[in-house]
Design a protein around this motif. Structure first.
Motif, short mmCIF file in Angstrom:
data_model
loop_
_atom_site.label_atom_id
_atom_site.label_comp_id
_atom_site.label_asym_id
_atom_site.label_seq_id
_atom_site.Cartn_x
_atom_site.Cartn_y
_atom_site.Cartn_z
N PRO B 42 4.37 -1.44 -0.52
CA PRO B 42 3.97 -2.12 -1.73
C PRO B 42 3.47 -3.49 -1.35
CG PRO B 42 6.25 -1.75 -2.10
CD PRO B 42 5.94 -1.02 -1.02
N GLN B 43 4.25 -4.29 -0.66
CA GLN B 43 3.97 -5.70 -0.22
C GLN B 43 2.43 -5.61 0.63
OE1 GLN B 43 7.02 -4.08 0.37
NE2 GLN B 43 8.31 -5.38 -0.63
N ALA B 44 2.47 -4.50 1.30
CA ALA B 44 0.98 -4.39 2.25
C ALA B 44 -0.02 -4.07 1.31
CB ALA B 44 1.06 -3.38 3.16
N PHE B 45 0.03 -3.26 0.23
CA PHE B 45 -1.11 -3.18 -0.78
C PHE B 45 -1.39 -4.29 -1.48
CE2 PHE B 45 -0.18 1.63 -0.25
CZ PHE B 45 -1.47 1.98 -0.08
N ASP B 46 -0.25 -5.33 -1.83
CA ASP B 46 -0.33 -6.49 -2.46
C ASP B 46 -1.40 -7.42 -1.38
OD1 ASP B 46 0.86 -5.76 -4.80
OD2 ASP B 46 2.73 -6.77 -4.45
N GLY B 47 -1.08 -7.29 -0.28
CA GLY B 47 -1.66 -8.05 0.69
C GLY B 47 -3.27 -7.78 0.71
N LEU B 48 -3.66 -6.51 0.62
CA LEU B 48 -4.91 -6.02 0.66
C LEU B 48 -5.56 -6.76 -0.61
CD1 LEU B 48 -4.77 -2.53 1.79
CD2 LEU B 48 -5.39 -4.33 2.98
N ARG B 49 -4.77 -6.52 -2.02
CA ARG B 49 -5.42 -7.17 -3.05
C ARG B 49 -5.86 -8.51 -3.02
NH1 ARG B 49 -1.02 -4.04 -5.41
NH2 ARG B 49 -2.04 -1.83 -5.92
N LYS B 50 -4.61 -9.15 -2.67
CA LYS B 50 -4.88 -10.53 -2.30
C LYS B 50 -6.07 -11.04 -1.48
CE LYS B 50 -0.09 -12.29 -3.10
NZ LYS B 50 0.91 -12.08 -2.45
N ARG B 51 -6.41 -10.33 -0.47
CA ARG B 51 -7.38 -10.57 0.42
C ARG B 51 -8.76 -9.94 -0.10
NH1 ARG B 51 -5.20 -12.54 5.39
NH2 ARG B 51 -3.00 -11.84 5.45
N ARG B 84 12.12 4.54 -9.44
CA ARG B 84 11.11 5.03 -10.28
C ARG B 84 10.09 4.16 -10.16
NH1 ARG B 84 10.88 6.40 -16.47
NH2 ARG B 84 13.03 7.12 -16.18
N PHE B 85 10.28 2.75 -10.23
CA PHE B 85 9.10 1.95 -10.14
C PHE B 85 8.44 1.92 -8.67
CE2 PHE B 85 7.30 -2.15 -9.83
CZ PHE B 85 6.32 -2.30 -10.71
N GLN B 86 9.25 1.96 -7.71
CA GLN B 86 8.92 1.95 -6.29
C GLN B 86 7.79 3.21 -6.28
OE1 GLN B 86 11.65 1.93 -3.19
NE2 GLN B 86 10.81 -0.18 -2.69
N VAL B 87 8.33 4.54 -6.65
CA VAL B 87 7.66 5.63 -6.33
C VAL B 87 6.15 5.55 -7.16
CG1 VAL B 87 7.49 8.09 -6.84
CG2 VAL B 87 9.62 6.98 -5.75
N GLU B 88 6.52 5.20 -8.39
CA GLU B 88 5.19 4.80 -9.28
C GLU B 88 4.10 3.77 -8.71
OE1 GLU B 88 7.07 6.35 -13.63
OE2 GLU B 88 6.60 4.11 -13.05
N THR B 89 4.79 2.91 -8.25
CA THR B 89 3.78 1.97 -7.28
C THR B 89 3.16 2.43 -6.19
OG1 THR B 89 5.28 0.13 -8.09
CG2 THR B 89 3.68 -0.28 -6.50
N LEU B 90 3.82 3.28 -5.40
CA LEU B 90 3.09 4.03 -4.37
C LEU B 90 2.09 5.06 -4.90
CD1 LEU B 90 3.24 5.01 -1.27
CD2 LEU B 90 4.37 6.88 -2.15
N GLU B 91 2.16 5.60 -5.85
CA GLU B 91 1.33 6.39 -6.63
C GLU B 91 0.06 5.88 -6.93
OE1 GLU B 91 3.71 8.48 -9.54
OE2 GLU B 91 4.53 10.00 -8.00
#
Lengths: 198, 467
Positions: B42-51, B84-91
């Motif tokens: 999740p933090q990696a996807f956040d990083g992509l979003r930030k950049r 649940r939130f973590q799995v939904e975040t992955l989805e």
């Protein structure tokens, strides 16, 4: 922050093979952000059952303060969880000194501005002895010159760090900035490779 | 050929992936495949979003939910809100960035290191990464596969590359025939006990020798899986007919002419005769008996007929006394006959169909000891389905073994499958760290056969006496 002429007192953790499950147990990895992991740093060593502090654990001993963690050899072994580096950083550590680091942890630390410094077994033993004799012992770090110094004893040792990672730390760069700048080379590689899986 | 031109399996694959090499600088290494899961992405996807970056090659990234999923009632919403939130975040992330995902409920969901090979994503000669240290598993196919942190997950998603210093090479040869009741898990536990939990740090290991060659793909995966437990970044085994036979026809492997081309290429990968390694070990399979760990790192292991030593290889007396104090054990004590509370058969180390078949064959007509809880957690939905198709579920049920649904489960105690404080668990997983299977839990690492034997007797048992 700059690691040049950086000086701090230390927190000693003279245990070998400290694994990342101790640094941050898996049950605290459910967060989706990078923040807040410091509260659970060394959770199961810091606390007895529930919220009772384990007074025998060094983080609960007010005599030992500082931004440098000094730990036994093979620090950070086990899981690749970067949360271990985040937890140490979030708690307030800037440097970890050991005589040996696990590979993945070392990489994760460097990617988060947490400096892992590898010293000899003898030098590490000397730091532990010095801290035991004087809990206010200060360690000075000069990243530019790659020198770690036990201030009181004027004892110094050189440490190794990859030139690229050193530049990153000194300037606050990230691997990703560099890799993105090489995009043309990456695309050329994809086109020209001998055997492609794409 | 000049001896400098002779190359190891590792060197050949590494060199074929160097995008750029500069003096005093890490290699820019191309990554063929990345696996992602809910905990370290999740933090990696956040990083992509930030950049404001996309996933550079979506077809080379595959996701699954495994670390944090329940192993009961997977058809219901996950009870634990954070999980649940973590799995939904992955989805949500995979959907937004166009990454293929095998999430909870998918027929091909499972532990990332089980589904990769199962679906044919894992292939010889590849570079493979995942935000999980047991990525070394995929090395069983003759791939360079290693675990990375979340910052690197982001880098690989953004660029399909990582900056990496080339590790040193180590060859571990195991020759001869394995004794009765000795499995590949015993081989790797033995190796780690001999060279210590940090003996492989800085190295990439190639396993070789007749004992390794004779193993099935699944048995080879168990060995490569635990390479990280001796500190090695990864482990690998040269591809051969066993490898190709296992792969043929799987979902994502090349088909037709492309399969032939691929096999020709893969056959060029094994180490050249006479190539040099930075370090070599040779072991004799005949010296290996069923293994068990007694301490709090995987290097603290002994043969089942041995007593706990004064200290582990490469360890100190202090460390040993801390470990034994935690485990409630003593130096020079024998483990055989020690009462246990739980048996966990699962994890990316030993949750594949061959593991379940071995266990079923052993327990057929037997029953678990009364006061022992036995959990079998298959590595994937496909393993679970296959087990049921073969009627293994009925064997387990008759024996009182609980067959659950796929996930990492009690290997790391991230979901609710935790071993209670002070209880002993005989486990086929990969780590016996303090609290790994739940706060205060005490783990004995063993092979699936040794775990099945302990389940039946309710105590630590030499499985050979029951075969």
């Amino acid at each position: 922050m700059s690691f040049n002429n950086y000086t701090s007192t230390c927190v000693p953790l003279p245990m070998e093979n400290v694994d990342t499950d101790q640094i941050i147990p898996a049950r605290f990895l459910k967060a989706t952000s990078r923040e807040g992991f410091g509260d659970n740093l060394f959770r199961d060593w810091r606390y007895l059952k529930g919220e009772t502090k384990n007074e025998d654990f060094v983080l609960n001993n007010p005599i030992y303060q500082g931004e440098i963690l000094v730990a036994g050899k093979n620090f950070g072994c086990g899981s690749s969880r970067e949360h271990a580096a985040w937890a140490l950083d979030d708690y307030g550590f800037k440097v970890v000194i050991s005589s040996f680091f696990a590979d993945i942890f070392k990489g994760n630390a460097l990617n988060n501005g947490l400096l892992p410094i590898q010293v000899s077994d003898e030098f590490l033993a000397e730091i532990f002895e010095q801290i035991e004799a004087n809990p206010k012992t200060e360690i000075k770090i000069d990243l530019e010159s790659q020198i770690v110094k036990i201030v009181e004893k004027q004892k110094v040792m050189n440490f190794e760090i990859n030139t690229f990672k050193k530049t990153c730390l000194l300037n606050g760069y990230d691997d990703i900035d560099y890799i993105i700048s090489q995009k043309e080379a990456i695309e050329a590689f994809e086109k020209n490779r001998a055997f492609s899986y794409a | 050929m000049n001896s400098n031109q002779l190359k190891t399996l590792f060197d050949k694959i590494w060199e074929a992936h160097v995008v750029q090499r500069k003096e005093d600088f890490p290699d820019l290494l191309y990554i063929d495949k990345q696996f992602i899961h809910e905990v370290t992405s999740p933090q990696a996807f956040d990083g992509l979003r930030k950049r404001d970056l996309p996933v550079f090659r979506t077809s080379q990234t595959i996701g699954t939910a495994d670390h944090n999923v329940p192993t009961l009632n997977q058809h219901l919403p996950i009870k634990d809100m954070l999980s649940r939130f973590q799995v939904e975040t992955l989805e949500k992330n995979c959907n937004e960035f166009g990454v293929e995902l095998y999430s909870l409920g998918h027929q091909k969901q499972g532990i990332v290191h089980v589904i990769g090979p199962e679906l044919g994503f894992t292939q010889p000669g590849m570079t493979i990464v995942c935000g999980d240290s047991h990525t070394s598993t995929h090395g069983a196919f003759g791939a360079i596969a290693f675990g990375i942190g979340t910052s690197q997950v982001e880098q690989a998603m953004a660029t399909q590359c990582l900056l990496q210093n080339k590790p040193k090479t180590m060859r571990i040869e195991v020759n001869g025939e394995l004794g009765k009741g000795v499995l590949s898990k015993d081989i790797i536990l033995y190796i780690i006990s001999q060279i210590s939990t940090s003996g492989g740090t800085g190295y990439f290991v190639e396993y070789a020798g007749s004992a390794i060659r004779s193993l099935s793909m699944e048995a080879r995966m168990t060995i490569c899986n635990m390479s990280i437990e001796m500190g090695a970044r990864g482990g690998m085994i040269a591809p051969d007919e066993t490898t190709f036979e296992y792969m043929k026809g799987r979902l994502h492997v090349p088909k037709g002419e492309k399969w032939k081309e691929a096999v020709d290429y893969w056959k060029s990968l094994p180490t050249d005769e006479g190539a040099k390694y930075d370090k070599e070990y040779v072991f004799d399979a005949a010296d290996i008996e069923p293994m068990i760990t007694y301490g709090t790192n995987p290097g603290m292991g002994i043969g089942i007929s041995e007593n706990i030593p004064e200290k582990a290889v490469g360890g100190s007396v202090n460390e040993m006394s801390k470990a034994l104090n935690y485990m409630g054990l003593q130096q020079r004590q024998a483990l055989k006959g020690k009462k246990i509370d739980y048996v966990f058969i699962g994890s990316c180390t030993n949750s594949r169909i061959e593991d379940l078949r071995l266990v079923a064959e052993f327990v057929k007509g037997k029953r678990k000891a009364n006061d022992v809880n036995v959990w079998i957690v298959p590595g994937s939905k496909q393993v679970e389905t296959q087990a049921k198709k073969e009627g293994l579920d009925e064997v387990f049920q008759a024996a009182g073994f609980e067959l659950r649904q796929p996930g990492c489960s009690a290997c790391l105690g991230m979901n609710e499958d935790k071993i209670p404080t002070g209880k002993y668990c005989v486990s086929t997983s990969n780590r016996n760290f303090e609290g790994r299977q739940g706060p205060g839990s005490r783990t004995f690492l063993v092979s699936p056969l040794m775990a099945a034997a302990a389940a039946v007797t309710g105590e630590i048992t030499d499985v050979r006496e029951m075969l």
